[in-house]
Design an enzyme around this catalytic site. Structure first.
Site, PDB file in Angstrom:
ATOM      1  N   GLY A 173       0.832  -1.203   0.000  1.00 33.96           N
ATOM      2  CA  GLY A 173       0.000   0.000   0.000  1.00 33.96           C
ATOM      3  C   GLY A 173       0.860   1.244   0.000  1.00 33.96           C
ATOM      4  O   GLY A 173       1.921   1.275   0.613  1.00 33.96           O
TER       5      GLY A 173
ATOM      6  N   ASP B 210       1.116   1.738   8.876  1.00 35.21           N
ATOM      7  CA  ASP B 210       0.736   0.898  10.029  1.00 35.21           C
ATOM      8  C   ASP B 210       1.793   0.886  11.138  1.00 35.21           C
ATOM      9  O   ASP B 210       1.495   0.482  12.258  1.00 35.21           O
ATOM     10  CB  ASP B 210       0.511  -0.554   9.589  1.00 35.21           C
ATOM     11  CG  ASP B 210      -0.529  -0.679   8.493  1.00 35.21           C
ATOM     12  OD1 ASP B 210      -1.355   0.232   8.351  1.00 35.21           O
ATOM     13  OD2 ASP B 210      -0.494  -1.693   7.764  1.00 35.21           O
TER      14      ASP B 210
ATOM     15  N   GLU C 253      -8.907  -1.275  12.761  1.00 37.95           N
ATOM     16  CA  GLU C 253      -9.635  -2.211  11.889  1.00 37.95           C
ATOM     17  C   GLU C 253      -9.404  -3.680  12.282  1.00 37.95           C
ATOM     18  O   GLU C 253     -10.229  -4.540  12.005  1.00 37.95           O
ATOM     19  CB  GLU C 253      -9.236  -2.005  10.424  1.00 37.95           C
ATOM     20  CG  GLU C 253      -7.755  -2.269  10.151  1.00 37.95           C
ATOM     21  CD  GLU C 253      -7.360  -2.104   8.699  1.00 37.95           C
ATOM     22  OE1 GLU C 253      -8.200  -1.799   7.847  1.00 37.95           O
ATOM     23  OE2 GLU C 253      -6.145  -2.289   8.412  1.00 37.95           O
TER      24      GLU C 253
ATOM     25  N   MET D 205      -7.332   2.329   9.866  1.00 38.27           N
ATOM     26  CA  MET D 205      -6.480   1.257   9.340  1.00 38.27           C
ATOM     27  C   MET D 205      -5.367   0.918  10.327  1.00 38.27           C
ATOM     28  O   MET D 205      -5.224   1.556  11.363  1.00 38.27           O
ATOM     29  CB  MET D 205      -5.860   1.693   8.013  1.00 38.27           C
ATOM     30  CG  MET D 205      -6.793   1.582   6.840  1.00 38.27           C
ATOM     31  SD  MET D 205      -5.865   1.927   5.332  1.00 38.27           S
ATOM     32  CE  MET D 205      -7.107   1.510   4.107  1.00 38.27           C
TER      33      MET D 205
HETATM   34  O1  F6P Z   1      -0.830  -1.800   5.105  1.00 38.82           O
HETATM   35  C1  F6P Z   1      -1.398  -0.582   4.796  1.00 38.82           C
HETATM   36  C2  F6P Z   1      -2.888  -0.688   4.721  1.00 38.82           C
HETATM   37  O2  F6P Z   1      -3.396   0.600   4.487  1.00 38.82           O
HETATM   38  C3  F6P Z   1      -3.542  -1.335   5.952  1.00 38.82           C
HETATM   39  O3  F6P Z   1      -3.649  -0.438   7.036  1.00 38.82           O
HETATM   40  C4  F6P Z   1      -4.866  -1.776   5.374  1.00 38.82           C
HETATM   41  O4  F6P Z   1      -5.395  -2.884   6.069  1.00 38.82           O
HETATM   42  C5  F6P Z   1      -4.501  -2.168   3.974  1.00 38.82           C
HETATM   43  O5  F6P Z   1      -3.293  -1.512   3.645  1.00 38.82           O
HETATM   44  C6  F6P Z   1      -5.564  -1.801   2.955  1.00 38.82           C
HETATM   45  O6  F6P Z   1      -5.185  -2.280   1.726  1.00 38.82           O
HETATM   46  P1  F6P Z   1      -5.978  -1.977   0.376  1.00 38.82           P
HETATM   47  O7  F6P Z   1      -5.381  -0.711  -0.194  1.00 38.82           O
HETATM   48  O8  F6P Z   1      -5.714  -3.160  -0.481  1.00 38.82           O
HETATM   49  O9  F6P Z   1      -7.421  -1.787   0.710  1.00 38.82           O
END
Ligand code: F6P
Length: 369
Positions: free
Chosen positions: A15, A149, A244, A191
């Protein structure tokens, strides 16, 4: 791979996080000063695995000009992906089944063919695990710790985290007045995947009344009791922050989408569950706000920008010193290097005895336990 470095490649994976562009800028400038050429790989390793998708080149030249003025921008000029880990890439077989295939050989071949001497891999746990595997297969690699995170081990912090916490804190500041005006409970889902860092830090900074994190399975009755206690002393509203990945002591974490080949599970929905439960238990009007991807957007804070620039420059210094298989880390007040095998596959959760958590308890914040 020659021992002298002439060309390096940069990859951003997982991400996106505010500060990625600042790292890229620092790497390109510091490398150019050493007369090294820099190349960007598009969207993780997709630029190598699917070159046909990129008419302008899946691996393209990054000059000083190309990185001018990008240090303050969110996102990544290389693009990124959190799908399709090259160590276990989902491929459809002739018989229609999907099998996970190791495609790292294609990455190594491309590095050899394009005479790329090293890789700077900017990513979180998943990307650094891939980087570690590439290093073990003979590639010269330095990792840079990225994720909002903050769940990477062996570094004081990752870049992106401070920006996410700052934004979340601002959101909480804004929610106090509307929650108070309507005498409501507002639940804010954030998140952070399986770690509660964003929720904990912003929840304390933003004066939340309850904070629920994955590290402390919660009892909703305890949160309801906190809300009632506030009501009894005339504080007729409450803000509840929920990570989350938080889960009730007697239940499961809330998953939006199960993991599938090449795709990790997607978390989400716990905020709404908590709000509904608290409405039933307290009789108060409850609302849910999901901050979601807003936490990943925007310009990096000056802390993240500086960390990202320091990480990028330090990655180039590491390569110049002949290091490989290491991650640049923040060991305040300096940066240092830690072996990738001490980082890959490990998660940094909030320790139950950390002083930040203790501070929250001392301030009377309910953690649902
Ligand atoms: O690892 C970063 C993050 O933003 C997490 O906090 C979250 O669970 C995940 O990526 C969300 O991923 P996506 O962009 O695939 O929804």
């Amino acid at each position: 791979m020659s021992s002298r470095i002439r060309r390096i490649a940069i990859s951003t994976g997982g991400g996106d996080a505010p500060g990625l562009n600042a790292v890229i800028r620092a790497v390109v400038i510091a490398a150019s000063d050493r007369d090294w050429e820099c190349y960007g790989i598009r969207e993780g390793y997709n630029g190598i695995l699917f070159p046909e998708r990129y008419p302008e080149g899946g691996v393209f030249r990054l000059t000083r000009d190309r990185v001018r003025g990008i240090g303050h921008l969110g996102g990544t000029i290389l693009g990124t992906t959190n799908k399709g880990n090259p160590l276990a890439f989902p491929m459809r077989m002739a018989d229609g089944t999907v099998k996970e295939v190791d495609r790292t050989g294609e990455i190594l071949d491309t590095f050899a063919r394009k005479e790329l001497d090293a890789l700077v891999c900017i990513g979180g746990d998943g990307s650094l695990t891939i980087a570690h595997a590439l290093h073990k297969k003979g590639l010269r690699v330095v990792g840079v710790p990225k994720t909002i995170d903050n769940d990477l081990d062996k570094t004081y912090t990752t870049f992106g985290f401070d920006t996410a916490v700052s934004f979340a804190t601002e959101c909480l500041d804004r929610l106090h007045s509307t929650a108070e005006s309507h005498q409501r409970v507002i639940v804010v889902e954030m998140m952070g995947r399986y770690a509660g860092w964003i929720a904990l830090h912003s929840g304390i900074a933003g004066s939340a009344h309850a904070i629920l994190i994955p590290e402390i399975p919660f009892d909703l009755d305890k949160v309801a009791a906190k809300i009632r206690a506030r009501d009894q002393v005339g504080r007729m509203y409450s803000l509840v922050v929920v990570a989350e990945g938080a889960n009730p002591a007697t239940g499961h974490r809330s998953v939006l989408e199960e993991a599938s080949a090449g795709q990790v599970e997607r978390l989400g929905g716990i905020g709404e569950w908590v709000a509904k439960g608290l409405q039933d238990l307290t009789g108060k009007d409850a609302r849910t706000v999901v901050l979601g991807h807003l936490l990943r957007g925007g310009s990096p804070t000056s802390f993240d920008r500086l960390a990202a620039l320091r990480f990028g420059a330090a990655a180039v210094r590491a390569l110049a010193e002949g290091q490989s298989g290491v991650m640049v880390a923040l060991a305040l007040p300096n940066v240092n290097y830690v072996p990738l095998d001490e980082v890959a596959g490990r998660m940094k959760a909030v320790p139950p005895d950390c002083d930040t958590l203790q501070t929250g308890r001392d301030l009377g914040i309910c953690f649902g336990d």
